[in-house]
Design an enzyme around this catalytic site. Structure first.
Site, PDB file in Angstrom:
ATOM      1  N   ALA A  47       0.610  -1.567   0.360  1.00 16.66           N
ATOM      2  CA  ALA A  47       0.091   0.014  -0.058  1.00 16.66           C
ATOM      3  C   ALA A  47       1.481   1.439   0.158  1.00 16.66           C
ATOM      4  O   ALA A  47       0.529   2.226  -0.779  1.00 16.66           O
ATOM      5  CB  ALA A  47      -0.845   0.437   1.303  1.00 16.66           C
ATOM      6  N   GLU A  49       3.260   1.803  -1.858  1.00 10.90           N
ATOM      7  CA  GLU A  49       3.697   2.380  -3.148  1.00 10.90           C
ATOM      8  C   GLU A  49       2.873   2.279  -3.796  1.00 10.90           C
ATOM      9  O   GLU A  49       3.070   3.107  -5.170  1.00 10.90           O
ATOM     10  CB  GLU A  49       4.116   1.029  -3.675  1.00 10.90           C
ATOM     11  CG  GLU A  49       5.785   0.537  -3.186  1.00 10.90           C
ATOM     12  CD  GLU A  49       5.952   0.129  -1.523  1.00 10.90           C
ATOM     13  OE1 GLU A  49       4.959  -1.308  -1.635  1.00 10.90           O
ATOM     14  OE2 GLU A  49       6.273   0.870  -1.236  1.00 10.90           O
ATOM     15  N   HIS A  84       3.835  -1.142  12.547  1.00  7.49           N
ATOM     16  CA  HIS A  84       3.842  -0.902  10.944  1.00  7.49           C
ATOM     17  C   HIS A  84       2.531  -0.852  10.671  1.00  7.49           C
ATOM     18  O   HIS A  84       2.320  -0.098   9.235  1.00  7.49           O
ATOM     19  CB  HIS A  84       3.990  -1.858  10.557  1.00  7.49           C
ATOM     20  CG  HIS A  84       4.903  -1.710   9.294  1.00  7.49           C
ATOM     21  ND1 HIS A  84       4.905  -2.970   7.744  1.00  7.49           N
ATOM     22  CD2 HIS A  84       5.459  -0.139   8.227  1.00  7.49           C
ATOM     23  CE1 HIS A  84       5.151  -1.900   6.436  1.00  7.49           C
ATOM     24  NE2 HIS A  84       5.510  -0.573   7.035  1.00  7.49           N
ATOM     25  N   ARG A 123     -14.833  -7.869   3.191  1.00  8.45           N
ATOM     26  CA  ARG A 123     -14.468  -6.055   2.591  1.00  8.45           C
ATOM     27  C   ARG A 123     -14.221  -6.486   1.347  1.00  8.45           C
ATOM     28  O   ARG A 123     -14.461  -5.239   0.452  1.00  8.45           O
ATOM     29  CB  ARG A 123     -13.599  -5.243   3.073  1.00  8.45           C
ATOM     30  CG  ARG A 123     -14.821  -5.189   4.772  1.00  8.45           C
ATOM     31  CD  ARG A 123     -13.691  -4.067   5.470  1.00  8.45           C
ATOM     32  NE  ARG A 123     -15.272  -3.861   6.921  1.00  8.45           N
ATOM     33  CZ  ARG A 123     -15.930  -4.810   7.570  1.00  8.45           C
ATOM     34  NH1 ARG A 123     -15.177  -6.526   7.767  1.00  8.45           N
ATOM     35  NH2 ARG A 123     -16.346  -4.511   8.641  1.00  8.45           N
TER      36      ARG A 123
HETATM   37  N1  LIG Z   1       2.126  -5.014   6.359  1.00 13.40           N
HETATM   38  C1  LIG Z   1       1.434  -4.981   5.187  1.00 13.40           C
HETATM   39  C2  LIG Z   1       1.616  -4.232   3.591  1.00 13.40           C
HETATM   40  N2  LIG Z   1       3.078  -3.267   4.080  1.00 13.40           N
HETATM   41  C3  LIG Z   1       4.191  -3.252   3.604  1.00 13.40           C
HETATM   42  C4  LIG Z   1       3.669  -1.708   2.520  1.00 13.40           C
HETATM   43  O1  LIG Z   1       2.780  -1.506   1.801  1.00 13.40           O
HETATM   44  C5  LIG Z   1       5.178  -1.675   2.110  1.00 13.40           C
HETATM   45  O2  LIG Z   1       5.767  -2.142   0.709  1.00 13.40           O
HETATM   46  C6  LIG Z   1       6.677  -1.820   2.320  1.00 13.40           C
HETATM   47  O3  LIG Z   1       7.024  -0.958   3.952  1.00 13.40           O
HETATM   48  C7  LIG Z   1       7.869  -1.835   1.365  1.00 13.40           C
HETATM   49  O4  LIG Z   1       8.281   0.179   1.257  1.00 13.40           O
HETATM   50  N3  LIG Z   1       1.624  -3.469   3.122  1.00 13.40           N
HETATM   51  C8  LIG Z   1       0.054  -3.709   2.516  1.00 13.40           C
HETATM   52  O5  LIG Z   1      -0.008  -3.757   1.525  1.00 13.40           O
HETATM   53  N4  LIG Z   1      -0.520  -4.203   3.310  1.00 13.40           N
HETATM   54  C9  LIG Z   1       0.012  -5.028   4.717  1.00 13.40           C
HETATM   55  O6  LIG Z   1      -0.717  -5.586   5.389  1.00 13.40           O
HETATM   56  C1  LIG Z   2       0.468  -3.927   8.258  1.00 13.84           C
HETATM   57  C2  LIG Z   2       1.634  -4.834   8.577  1.00 13.84           C
HETATM   58  O1  LIG Z   2       2.871  -3.995   7.972  1.00 13.84           O
HETATM   59  C3  LIG Z   2       1.505  -6.009   8.955  1.00 13.84           C
HETATM   60  O2  LIG Z   2       1.658  -7.150   7.704  1.00 13.84           O
HETATM   61  C4  LIG Z   2       3.205  -6.225   9.856  1.00 13.84           C
HETATM   62  O3  LIG Z   2       3.194  -7.164  10.463  1.00 13.84           O
HETATM   63  P1  LIG Z   2       3.852  -6.821  11.851  1.00 13.84           P
HETATM   64  O4  LIG Z   2       3.352  -5.430  12.854  1.00 13.84           O
HETATM   65  O5  LIG Z   2       3.219  -8.657  12.958  1.00 13.84           O
HETATM   66  O6  LIG Z   2       5.183  -6.911  10.985  1.00 13.84           O
END
Ligand SMILES: Nc1c(NC[C@H](O)[C@H](O)[C@H](O)CO)[nH]c(=O)[nH]c1=O
Ligand SMILES: CC(=O)[C@@H](O)COP(=O)(O)O
Length: 152
Positions: A47, A49, A84, A123
């Site tokens: 997301a 990106e 995160h 959803r």
């Molecule tokens: N944890 C989720 C992510 N994390 C990845 C970030 O969006 C990004 O790609 C990374 O930090 C590298 O820049 N992305 C999602 O779309 N959904 C998640 O649950």
């Molecule tokens: C939304 C996120 O970044 C999540 O998937 C990352 O999981 P975690 O917080 O357990 O590293």
């Protein structure tokens, strides 16, 4: 003057969860096709990106690349163990809003932020809450509004 061509949109999908991304894309493309719109699809890792991808598309359109009437952002963010989740959720939506306002863009935000898989699937599925379709419809509505405001 009414719109002479079908709206052409860019769908930016973050395929962090492949299966849920397929469901969101199904809903969004179903809505776009039902409205007679055309679209391109690009994929990014997550997301975070999605907003940069839209910004890149805008830059490209100024250099002879494809002009898009609107954008559909599709993604799934599911809470994990760390902060995160908040970063990814808040920053992706904030960046989309900043782009939409500063560039007068028609962006449908289909980046879902869910606590668990059950919420996410409810959803993502077109047969359920169809948030992908709603995001596509929102983008189409904003395209029509901008056309109207511009004398369309
Ligand atoms: N944890 C989720 C992510 N994390 C990845 C970030 O969006 C990004 O790609 C990374 O930090 C590298 O820049 N992305 C999602 O779309 N959904 C998640 O649950
Ligand atoms: C939304 C996120 O970044 C999540 O998937 C990352 O999981 P975690 O917080 O357990 O590293």
């Amino acid at each position: 003057m009414s719109r002479e061509t079908a709206p052409h949109l860019l769908v930016v999908e973050a395929r962090f969860y492949d299966d849920m991304s397929d469901a969101l894309l199904d809903g969004a493309t179903h809505a776009l096709k039902a409205a007679g719109a055309t679209y391109d699809v690009v994929t990014v890792p997550g997301a975070l990106e999605i907003p940069p991808a839209i910004a890149m598309a805008l830059d490209a359109s100024e250099e002879g690349g494809t002009d898009y009437d609107g954008f559909v952002a599709l993604g799934m963010v599911i809470r994990g163990e760390t902060y995160h989740f908040d970063i990814v959720s808040n920053e992706s939506s904030r960046a989309l809003m900043d782009l939409a306002v500063s560039e007068s863009l028609a962006i449908g935000n289909g980046i879902l932020t869910c606590e668990n898989d059950e919420q996410a699937w409810a959803r993502a599925r077109r047969s359920d809450k169809d948030k992908g379709g709603f995001a596509a419809s929102a983008a189409l509505t904003m395209i029509a509004l901008r056309d109207k405001l511009n004398g369309g």
